[in-house]
Motif scaffolding. Structure first.
Motif, short mmCIF file in Angstrom:
data_model
loop_
_atom_site.label_atom_id
_atom_site.label_comp_id
_atom_site.label_asym_id
_atom_site.label_seq_id
_atom_site.Cartn_x
_atom_site.Cartn_y
_atom_site.Cartn_z
N ASP A 1 0.83 -1.20 0.00
CA ASP A 1 0.00 0.00 0.00
C ASP A 1 0.87 1.25 0.00
OD1 ASP A 1 -2.53 -1.28 0.05
OD2 ASP A 1 -2.31 -1.67 2.19
N TYR A 2 1.97 1.20 0.74
CA TYR A 2 2.91 2.33 0.77
C TYR A 2 3.45 2.62 -0.63
CZ TYR A 2 7.36 4.77 1.47
OH TYR A 2 8.40 5.65 1.39
N ILE A 3 3.87 1.57 -1.34
CA ILE A 3 4.39 1.73 -2.70
C ILE A 3 3.31 2.28 -3.63
CG2 ILE A 3 5.33 0.53 -4.70
CD1 ILE A 3 7.30 0.93 -2.40
N ASN A 4 2.07 1.77 -3.49
CA ASN A 4 0.97 2.27 -4.32
C ASN A 4 0.74 3.76 -4.08
OD1 ASN A 4 0.48 -0.21 -5.49
ND2 ASN A 4 -1.10 -0.80 -4.01
N GLY A 5 0.82 4.15 -2.82
CA GLY A 5 0.66 5.57 -2.50
C GLY A 5 1.77 6.42 -3.09
N LYS A 6 2.97 5.87 -3.07
CA LYS A 6 4.12 6.60 -3.60
C LYS A 6 3.99 6.80 -5.11
CE LYS A 6 9.15 6.62 -3.16
NZ LYS A 6 10.33 5.88 -2.63
N ASN A 7 3.36 5.84 -5.79
CA ASN A 7 3.22 5.90 -7.25
C ASN A 7 1.93 6.58 -7.71
OD1 ASN A 7 5.67 4.56 -7.67
ND2 ASN A 7 4.70 2.55 -7.54
N SER A 8 1.15 7.08 -6.77
CA SER A 8 -0.13 7.71 -7.11
C SER A 8 -0.05 9.23 -6.99
CB SER A 8 -1.25 7.19 -6.17
OG SER A 8 -1.40 5.80 -6.30
N LYS A 9 -1.04 9.89 -7.54
CA LYS A 9 -1.10 11.34 -7.48
C LYS A 9 -1.28 11.80 -6.03
CE LYS A 9 -3.68 15.37 -9.18
NZ LYS A 9 -2.46 16.05 -9.66
#
Length: 238
Positions: free
Chosen positions: A123-131
């Motif tokens: 989830d952390y990585i997804n947040g980092k790759n999101s707007k």
């Protein structure tokens, strides 16, 4: 789940309920109830309507001064459960929300739920790759389509990231210009009241220059803010 995992989830849920109850004791909840009623009048598929429906389904209400918390739950499609609460905080930390509440909630949850560390990291990585959405508010996005906003957030390309970084650089330069220009004006201001012509001339030009620099910074900052809101609004209204 084993007994320890069940207990951990109950501790997290009880802690959140107690925190929300404490916050509500110091605010007029009627104001937030009215806000939910207003969002219920919005068209189906809008973020505001989806937030109102979600809160009604779980028999919850907006937390005073934390309305954006519910926005993120619905926008990011995290359920109103103890586990998804921690997952959302992991996402938001990766998304750039470096706040004390986010870190406190995440650390508290991660310590109690070590079996989900791999999921939290994802989830952390997804947040980092999101707007970045840490500054999004219900007032700004309630009328926008939820599906379009999700597409905007999750389909955040490298080109958009570069643009975002450039905007951040310009924004930093704007703030720096405002600070330096204002400082220059304040520094020169006492000399403008001098009876010495040399002081007046020597301070007058830097004072005007400082005013121009500060004004340019303000104009640049205003234009960036307007462009960001306009681009987001155009995409969300599709």
């Amino acid at each position: 789940m084993n007994i320890l995992q069940v207990i951990a989830r109950r501790i997290i849920k009880t802690s959140f309920n107690l925190s929300v109850w404490t916050i509500e004791q110091f605010h007029d909840v009627d104001v937030y109830e009215q806000k939910i009623k207003d969002m219920k009048q919005l068209p189906n598929g809008t973020l505001g309507k989806d937030i109102a429906n979600c809160l009604e389904e779980h028999k919850l209400r907006l937390v005073p001064n934390y309305e954006s918390h519910d926005l993120k739950h619905v926008l990011l499609d995290f359920k109103m459960t103890p586990v998804d609460e921690i997952r959302m905080q992991a996402f938001m930390i990766g998304n750039g929300n470096y706040s004390i509440p986010s870190f406190a909630i995440f650390i508290f949850g991660a310590l109690l739920l070590p079996d989900l560390w791999k999921k939290f990291y994802k989830d952390y990585i997804n947040g980092k790759n999101s707007k970045p959405i840490k500054n999004w508010t219900i007032e700004d996005y309630a009328h926008c389509k939820t599906s379009s906003l999700r597409e905007l957030v999750f389909n955040y390309s490298s080109e958009n990231k570069t643009t975002f970084e450039m905007k951040n650089l310009i924004k930093f330069g704007s703030y720096l210009a405002i600070v330096l220009g204002t400082f220059g004006m304040i520094f020169c201001l006492p000399f403008l009241f001098s009876s010495n012509m040399a002081d007046l001339v020597g301070a007058g030009f830097p004072f005007v220059g400082g005013a121009i620099i500060a004004s340019a910074g303000l104009i640049s900052l205003s234009n960036i803010t307007k462009q960001t809101k306009l681009q987001t609004g155009n995409i969300a209204s599709r």
